[in-house]
Design a protein around this motif. Structure first.
Motif, PDB file in Angstrom:
ATOM      1  N   PHE A  61     -59.673 -17.354   4.330  1.00 20.48           N
ATOM      2  CA  PHE A  61     -59.064 -16.349   5.395  1.00 20.48           C
ATOM      3  C   PHE A  61     -57.629 -16.444   5.554  1.00 20.48           C
ATOM      4  CE2 PHE A  61     -63.364 -16.093   7.505  1.00 20.48           C
ATOM      5  CZ  PHE A  61     -63.527 -14.684   7.345  1.00 20.48           C
ATOM      6  N   VAL A  62     -56.947 -17.739   5.448  1.00 20.52           N
ATOM      7  CA  VAL A  62     -55.570 -18.132   5.535  1.00 20.52           C
ATOM      8  C   VAL A  62     -54.903 -17.381   4.070  1.00 20.52           C
ATOM      9  CG1 VAL A  62     -53.566 -19.917   5.243  1.00 20.52           C
ATOM     10  CG2 VAL A  62     -55.740 -19.847   6.928  1.00 20.52           C
ATOM     11  N   LEU A  63     -55.485 -17.468   3.085  1.00 21.52           N
ATOM     12  CA  LEU A  63     -54.958 -16.917   1.865  1.00 21.52           C
ATOM     13  C   LEU A  63     -54.902 -15.251   1.746  1.00 21.52           C
ATOM     14  CD1 LEU A  63     -56.282 -19.268  -1.083  1.00 21.52           C
ATOM     15  CD2 LEU A  63     -54.090 -18.998  -0.218  1.00 21.52           C
ATOM     16  N   ILE A  64     -56.183 -14.923   2.489  1.00 21.87           N
ATOM     17  CA  ILE A  64     -56.035 -13.250   2.635  1.00 21.87           C
ATOM     18  C   ILE A  64     -54.856 -12.942   3.450  1.00 21.87           C
ATOM     19  CG2 ILE A  64     -57.512 -11.463   3.601  1.00 21.87           C
ATOM     20  CD1 ILE A  64     -60.021 -12.988   2.178  1.00 21.87           C
ATOM     21  N   ALA A  65     -54.637 -13.705   4.646  1.00 20.75           N
ATOM     22  CA  ALA A  65     -53.634 -13.145   5.837  1.00 20.75           C
ATOM     23  C   ALA A  65     -52.304 -13.286   5.116  1.00 20.75           C
ATOM     24  CB  ALA A  65     -53.930 -14.263   6.716  1.00 20.75           C
ATOM     25  N   ILE A  66     -52.135 -14.356   4.261  1.00 18.31           N
ATOM     26  CA  ILE A  66     -50.897 -14.389   3.312  1.00 18.31           C
ATOM     27  C   ILE A  66     -50.601 -13.452   2.628  1.00 18.31           C
ATOM     28  CG2 ILE A  66     -49.467 -15.867   1.944  1.00 18.31           C
ATOM     29  CD1 ILE A  66     -50.617 -18.408   3.357  1.00 18.31           C
ATOM     30  N   PHE A  67     -51.576 -13.140   1.954  1.00 18.12           N
ATOM     31  CA  PHE A  67     -51.789 -12.112   0.888  1.00 18.12           C
ATOM     32  C   PHE A  67     -51.240 -10.618   1.632  1.00 18.12           C
ATOM     33  CE2 PHE A  67     -53.284  -8.847  -1.911  1.00 18.12           C
ATOM     34  CZ  PHE A  67     -52.811  -8.894  -3.011  1.00 18.12           C
ATOM     35  N   ARG A  68     -52.000 -10.485   2.614  1.00 16.57           N
ATOM     36  CA  ARG A  68     -51.765  -9.059   3.352  1.00 16.57           C
ATOM     37  C   ARG A  68     -50.492  -9.063   3.775  1.00 16.57           C
ATOM     38  NH1 ARG A  68     -57.572  -7.890   6.588  1.00 16.57           N
ATOM     39  NH2 ARG A  68     -58.707  -7.363   4.771  1.00 16.57           N
ATOM     40  N   ASN A  69     -50.019 -10.162   4.332  1.00 18.90           N
ATOM     41  CA  ASN A  69     -48.574 -10.120   4.705  1.00 18.90           C
ATOM     42  C   ASN A  69     -47.597  -9.827   3.791  1.00 18.90           C
ATOM     43  OD1 ASN A  69     -46.586 -10.444   6.565  1.00 18.90           O
ATOM     44  ND2 ASN A  69     -46.440 -12.710   6.389  1.00 18.90           N
TER      45      ASN A  69
END
Length: 115
Positions: free
Chosen positions: A97-105
């Motif tokens: 989830f953290v990786l997804i959030a970083i990628f989306r940002n």
């Protein structure tokens, strides 16, 4: 010469601690085959072998008088391994989830990409 002990059917089951904490579990049960988990890539398969065969290895190496005593000792090990597995899965999900959030940002800051 080492005596070969028969393996009771009651102990032929999955061992969570031998799967999760294989090296520590191996030292604690005087069985050293889990040390093969130190071999990169081979360990991806060997951890499952440890989980399947762990109880059998511990029974052969231990001084257990009966199956009930063995199961009581392994139950404490097993509980720790299952808790470790659950925590490991939770950390992995959180990491994803953290990786997804970083990628989306990152992608939202770049704007649309045109190739």
């Amino acid at each position: 010469m080492e005596e070969i002990r028969d393996i009771p059917w009651e102990i032929k089951k999955w061992n969570w601690d031998a799967f999760m904490f294989n090296i520590t579990w191996g030292f604690g049960n005087k069985t050293y085959l889990p040390l093969l988990c130190l071999i990169p890539l081979f360990n991806l398969v060997w951890v499952f072998v440890c989980g399947f065969k762990g109880n059998e290895w511990a029974w052969k190496k231990g001084d257990y008088q009966d199956v009930d005593t063995f199961l009581a000792v392994q139950k404490t090990w097993d509980r720790a391994g299952l808790i470790g597995f659950i925590i490991g899965i939770a950390v992995l999900i959180l990491y994803i989830f953290v990786l997804i959030a970083i990628f989306r940002n990152i992608t939202s800051e770049l704007g649309p990409l045109y190739f």
